[in-house]
Enzyme design. Structure first.
Site, PDB file in Angstrom:
ATOM      1  N   ARG A 233      -1.963   1.733   0.874  1.00  0.00           N
ATOM      2  CA  ARG A 233      -0.523   1.477   0.938  1.00  0.00           C
ATOM      3  C   ARG A 233      -0.299  -0.034   0.937  1.00  0.00           C
ATOM      4  O   ARG A 233      -1.115  -0.799   1.435  1.00  0.00           O
ATOM      5  CB  ARG A 233       0.085   2.086   2.199  1.00  0.00           C
ATOM      6  CG  ARG A 233       0.372   3.583   2.073  1.00  0.00           C
ATOM      7  CD  ARG A 233       1.487   3.887   1.062  1.00  0.00           C
ATOM      8  NE  ARG A 233       1.781   5.297   0.926  1.00  0.00           N
ATOM      9  CZ  ARG A 233       1.281   6.109  -0.011  1.00  0.00           C
ATOM     10  NH1 ARG A 233       0.427   5.656  -0.904  1.00  0.00           N
ATOM     11  NH2 ARG A 233       1.639   7.375  -0.078  1.00  0.00           N
ATOM     12  N   HIS A 281       1.784   2.217  -8.956  1.00  0.00           N
ATOM     13  CA  HIS A 281       1.556   3.371  -8.068  1.00  0.00           C
ATOM     14  C   HIS A 281       1.254   4.636  -8.896  1.00  0.00           C
ATOM     15  O   HIS A 281       1.895   5.684  -8.707  1.00  0.00           O
ATOM     16  CB  HIS A 281       2.757   3.601  -7.140  1.00  0.00           C
ATOM     17  CG  HIS A 281       2.372   4.348  -5.882  1.00  0.00           C
ATOM     18  ND1 HIS A 281       2.967   4.141  -4.671  1.00  0.00           N
ATOM     19  CD2 HIS A 281       1.436   5.315  -5.656  1.00  0.00           C
ATOM     20  CE1 HIS A 281       2.435   4.940  -3.757  1.00  0.00           C
ATOM     21  NE2 HIS A 281       1.494   5.667  -4.338  1.00  0.00           N
TER      22      HIS A 281
END
Ligand code: NDP
Length: 318
Positions: A233, A281
């Site tokens: 993350r 992502h």
């Protein structure tokens, strides 16, 4: 007309056409379950037993008093926890499927080869029309990759890297054995893990303990010229620390898939840094078929009164 007799699964990220396909998939497997779009006004909130969501609006989940399971559309659940009105006792399941692991292993293996073969430098040379025959790079078999987080994905990545000839070591909170992978655990295991990581892969979950963990002190312990791959993350990696480490040569290249703010803002220096490759992502985006199979498994387990797989642990934070 409101429908109350049927249990409902509400989904908030499908187009009408995709929802129609999901309905066909579920109709032969769980014919009594109704699938509906998030904004379908005909759904009685009392009928909603399951929701499958990405970034649900704050307060929305508290509208369903008979909700049994919140299914996250992603492996992380940070996009759900932001809701302060979240019902506290409803289990939240993470979406990690065989396809998630396979795609993550593909991405990280690709990224390791890119760093070993100095792709960030090669791309710069090409941009400047510079013949760069000296950029031969190293060998996978002479490269030690350290994986932060030896969970479902970290383990799958470790196994794939081993099969490709890399040597692999990992770091986790508690001791575990992955054949062929040297393990380091807890706070005392971090330094010995870092000092041998020629490439460092971050696959930690987003928790209070891991946020900001990759900072100046952390990067200073890596071997000179190490490579960084961030697929965990964005909030775990301090960008100021990374930029400093890249500029002074401590880190030779970084391949980044996750960011504190997504999309990465246009004026972020990472976009144009010569040592950085940015992906949006996408490391482990999975097919609708894989998502539907996963949702079916969770709902069948719940209906059978079995333990749910992949439940987010609210105490541990992952
Ligand atoms: P798991 O929960 O299976 O594994 C997490 C691992 O991290 C475990 O080994 C755990 O240790 C370790 N860990 C957690 N906290 C700490 C800590 N404080 N110190 C040391 N180790 C710690 O998660 P997954 O493997 O399924 O997923 C990992 C993350 O990958 C997700 O949370 C998500 O953020 C990210 N992800 C990114 C994607 C992308 O496309 N970029 C796609 C999918 C996931 P222990 O084993 O001891 O519990």
């Amino acid at each position: 007309m409101k429908i109350t007799e049927q249990e409902t699964l509400l989904i908030n990220f499908l187009t009408d056409a995709e929802l129609a396909e999901w309905k066909i998939y579920f109709s032969s497997r769980l014919p009594d379950l109704r699938l509906a779009a998030w904004d379908d006004a005909s759904v009685d909130p009392l009928s909603v037993r399951y929701v499958l969501v990405w970034e649900p609006e704050a307060g929305q989940l508290a509208r369903y008093p008979h909700l049994r399971v919140i299914l996250s559309e992603a492996a992380g659940v940070d996009h759900i926890l932001a809701d302060t009105a979240l019902p506290p006792d409803i289990p939240i399941t993470r979406m990690v499927t065989p396809e998630t692991a396979a795609r993550m292993a593909d991405y990280v293996t690709m990224a390791c080869y890119m760093l070993v073969r100095r792709l960030p430098d090669i791309i710069q040379a090409q941009r400047h029309k510079r013949w760069a025959a000296h950029l031969t790079g190293g060998l996978a078999s002479e490269t030690a990759v350290g994986i932060l987080g030896l969970g479902r994905l970290g383990t799958a990545v470790a196994q794939r890297l081993l099969a490709n000839g890399f040597s692999v070591h990992g770091w986790a909170r508690s001791a575990k054995t992955v054949p062929g992978v040297a393990g380091f655990f807890g706070a005392e295991g971090l330094s010995p893990f870092l000092t041998r990581s020629q490439i460092m892969v971050n696959l930690l979950p987003d928790t209070a303990e891991t946020r900001g963990i990759i900072n100046d002190d952390f990067l200073a312990q890596l071997p000179d010229g190490a490579g960084i791959i961030n697929v965990g993350r964005g909030r775990q990696l301090r960008h100021d620390a990374l930029l400093h480490a890249l500029d002074c040569g401590r880190v030779s290249g970084a391949i980044l898939d996750v960011f504190p703010q997504e999309p990465l803002p246009e004026d972020d220096p990472l976009w144009c840094h010569p040592g950085v490759i940015v992906t949006s992502h996408v490391a482990s985006l999975i097919s609708h078929q894989s998502k539907a199979q996963h949702a079916l498994t969770i709902i069948q387990a719940d209906r059978a009164g079995q333990a749910l797989p992949l439940v987010f642990d609210r105490t541990l934070g992952y």
